[in-house]
Design an enzyme around this catalytic site. Structure first.
Site, short mmCIF file in Angstrom:
data_model
loop_
_atom_site.label_atom_id
_atom_site.label_comp_id
_atom_site.label_asym_id
_atom_site.label_seq_id
_atom_site.Cartn_x
_atom_site.Cartn_y
_atom_site.Cartn_z
N HIS A 37 0.66 -1.48 -0.25
CA HIS A 37 0.29 0.23 -0.59
C HIS A 37 0.94 1.35 -0.11
CE1 HIS A 37 0.63 -1.06 4.60
NE2 HIS A 37 0.62 0.86 4.37
N HIS A 120 5.41 6.40 -1.13
CA HIS A 120 6.31 4.64 -1.64
C HIS A 120 5.57 3.39 -0.89
CE1 HIS A 120 7.31 5.80 2.59
NE2 HIS A 120 7.22 4.83 2.98
#
Length: 198
Positions: A37, A120
């Site tokens: 995620h 990220h």
């Protein structure tokens, strides 16, 4: 209470591309593919009524869906790397969504996150891994990139204390608005901004 955070989910094709980055780094604890995620805002352990306030406020966000692309692999912790991650190509849309969520959290008096927002996907947690091994891993995967994918919603996730992160559970999800030409019908409620303009 579990730890809460807002996030973007990674679609299956991009997750499959990320999974090919696993391995080749002794001592790394690889994140399970289903737990990939992009964290937008860490909220932390909060009381139930605060979690409800957060969810109610997030429900008022009206933003269009957008595309993202993952590119490049890097590490956090320059002197002593503690995790490796896939980067996100620059996107004003993800920055704007994150900034709106940040403003909501600040209005609700939640503690600020001291770290600058760096979108990220964490690939692995590192412990007692030699810097040379990390450098070798990164240099051999520097040209990583996914095909662009559409972000159609953002979610409120929870995590329990565990080794290596996860399992993560989607507690609530809020759709982003599709372009008008692709909407299913014309009866969808307009955004707050659209109502004010009219």
């Amino acid at each position: 209470m579990p730890r809460l955070f807002t996030a973007l989910e990674i679609p299956r094709d991009a997750a499959l591309s990320l999974s090919l980055l696993r391995g080749g780094l002794p001592g790394a604890r690889w994140i399970d593919v289903e737990n990939y995620h992009i964290t937008l805002r860490f909220i932390g352990d909060v009381e139930g009524h605060v979690a409800d306030e957060v969810a109610n406020a997030l429900d008022r966000i009206r933003r269009p869906e957008f595309t993202l692309k993952l590119s490049g692999v890097n590490a956090f912790g320059s002197k002593k790397p503690h995790s490796v991650f896939a980067g996100v190509s620059p996107s004003p849309d993800i920055q704007a969504l994150q900034a709106e969520i940040e403003r909501i959290c600040q209005r609700l008096m939640l503690p600020a996150d001291p770290r600058k927002f760096t979108p990220h996907v964490t690939l692995a947690r590192l412990r007692n891994v030699r810097n040379e091994e990390v450098a070798h891993y990164l240099s051999s995967r520097g040209n990583f990139a996914t095909a662009p994918f559409t972000i159609g919603r953002f979610v409120l996730m929870s995590s329990r204390d565990s080794i290596g992160g996860g399992p993560y559970i989607v507690e609530e999800a809020w759709p982003l608005e599709a372009p008008r030409s692709t909407r299913q019908n014309s009866f969808e409620r307009p955004s707050e901004a659209a109502r004010i303009i009219r």
